[in-house]
Every structure is written in structure tokens, then in C-alpha cells.
Design an enzyme around this catalytic site. Structure first.
Site, PDB file in Angstrom:
ATOM      1  CG  ASP A 143      -2.071   0.947   1.133  1.00 55.88           C
ATOM      2  OD1 ASP A 143      -3.217   0.481   1.052  1.00 55.88           O
ATOM      3  OD2 ASP A 143      -1.830   2.174   1.137  1.00 55.88           O
ATOM      4  CB  THR A 177     -10.528   5.543  -1.089  1.00 49.99           C
ATOM      5  OG1 THR A 177      -9.434   4.643  -0.929  1.00 49.99           O
ATOM      6  CG2 THR A 177     -11.002   6.026   0.273  1.00 49.99           C
ATOM      7  CG  HIS A 185      -9.270  -2.808  -9.335  1.00 48.62           C
ATOM      8  ND1 HIS A 185      -8.973  -2.952 -10.681  1.00 48.62           N
ATOM      9  CD2 HIS A 185      -8.782  -3.926  -8.723  1.00 48.62           C
ATOM     10  CE1 HIS A 185      -8.351  -4.106 -10.875  1.00 48.62           C
ATOM     11  NE2 HIS A 185      -8.220  -4.722  -9.694  1.00 48.62           N
ATOM     12  CG  HIS A 209      -8.427  -2.767  -2.727  1.00 47.66           C
ATOM     13  ND1 HIS A 209      -9.292  -1.967  -3.440  1.00 47.66           N
ATOM     14  CD2 HIS A 209      -8.308  -2.197  -1.506  1.00 47.66           C
ATOM     15  CE1 HIS A 209      -9.673  -0.954  -2.683  1.00 47.66           C
ATOM     16  NE2 HIS A 209      -9.097  -1.075  -1.495  1.00 47.66           N
ATOM     17  CG  HIS A 263      -6.788  -2.960   2.955  1.00 47.90           C
ATOM     18  ND1 HIS A 263      -5.997  -1.852   2.788  1.00 47.90           N
ATOM     19  CD2 HIS A 263      -7.991  -2.651   2.417  1.00 47.90           C
ATOM     20  CE1 HIS A 263      -6.703  -0.894   2.175  1.00 47.90           C
ATOM     21  NE2 HIS A 263      -7.922  -1.360   1.945  1.00 47.90           N
TER      22      HIS A 263
END
Ligand code: 5GP
Ligand code: ZN
Length: 137
Positions: free
Chosen positions: A32, A96, A99, A101, A103
Site C-alpha cells: 500500500d 476509496t 477496483h 482489493h 488489505h
């Protein structure tokens, strides 16, 4: 299956270079840009899905298998004390980048990096009804 205006499509498919922790035909795992902790990484599918609602069941299964594999490797590498897997869907849930994802967040004792929620009191009747309703869907 790609969106020309999507930054994560470009990263996942190698059009924008990234430090890649893992790559196969379906996914790329990157760090990230603004990490919550040391090692905070993201699993990106190479195909574009807005979020969890759009992903196919097969891909959803593969994502969690990969999350498992990465978390074991990352735990060994970062020597972290804990690990959070977080996946946000839509703006009110903190998404935000639109697409899909997931974490991968290594946690370290005392890092105070995440406060996930403030617990409230559950209503027993409401829980019973909601469970029945959802079983019936
Ligand atoms: P979300 O809030 O949508 O669940 O998470 C989006 C994450 O993507 C954020 O943690 C943010 O720091 C990260 N991010 C946004 N743009 C980029 C980028 O261009 N490269 C990388 N590596 N991460 C990004
Ligand atoms: Zn995309």
C-alpha cells in the site's frame, strides 16, 4: 475485463511498475502506498471488479486462499504479533479505490494502527428476526 481509467487495473497488469510480493495469472500483491503499518499490502485481481458484490464466486475463493498464503509468509518475514485482513465495499464502508482489493495488515503490539468499530448493544429479538429473514433469502 480491464478499466482504462482504473489505477489498480494498471498496477495489477504491470502497466505501472510496483514492488510485487506475489504474482500469478489472476492476482498481483503490492505494498500500500500509505501503509497503516510496516508491510501493509494489497491483493489486486488482474481483472476489474468494482468490489465484492461484482466478484465471481471462484475469484472470491481464490482471494482468500491467497490471503492465507500471504499472511503466513508475511508473518514470518515481518515477525508481526498479529494480522488484520480488511476489505472495504463502497464509500460508506471506507472504499476509496473502486477496483476490488483486500488489505493485508501486519500488526505490532502497541501500534494503535486501526480502530475498527465501537461495539454497541444487540437486540435479541431483532437478531432472531434478521437471522430468520436471511436464512430465507
Ligand atoms: P480502500 O480505502 O479503497 O479500501 O483502500 C485503498 C488503498 O489503496 C488505500 O490504503 C491507499 O493508501 C491505497 N492506494 C491508493 N492509491 C494507490 C496507489 O497508486 N498505489 C498503491 N500501492 N496503493 C494505493
Ligand atoms: Zn480496475
Amino acid at each position: 475485463m480491464k478499466d482504462d481509467n482504473c489505477i489498480f487495473c494498471k498496477i495489477a497488469n504491470g502497466e505501472i511498475p510496483s514492488n510485487t510480493l506475489f504474482e500469478d495469472d489472476d492476482f498481483r500483491v503490492i505494498f500500500d502506498l500509505s501503509p497503516a503499518t510496516k508491510g501493509h499490502a494489497l491483493i489486486l485481481p488482474k481483472n476489474h471488479f468494482r468490489n465484492l458484490y461484482d466478484i465471481e464466486e471462484e475469484t472470491a475463493g481464490k482471494v482468500f486462499k491467497l490471503a492465507h498464503k500471504m499472511s503466513v509468509k508475511m508473518k514470518d518475514y515481518f515477525k508481526c504479533d498479529g494480522f488484520n485482513i480488511i476489505q472495504n465495499n463502497e464509500e460508506c464502508a471506507g472504499q476509496t479505490v473502486f477496483h476490488f482489493h483486500m488489505h493485508l495488515i501486519p500488526r505490532y503490539k502497541g501500534d494503535n494502527a486501526l480502530k475498527l468499530w465501537a461495539p454497541k448493544e444487540a437486540d435479541a429479538e431483532e437478531l432472531k428476526k434478521m437471522a430468520e429473514d436471511i436464512r430465507g433469502l
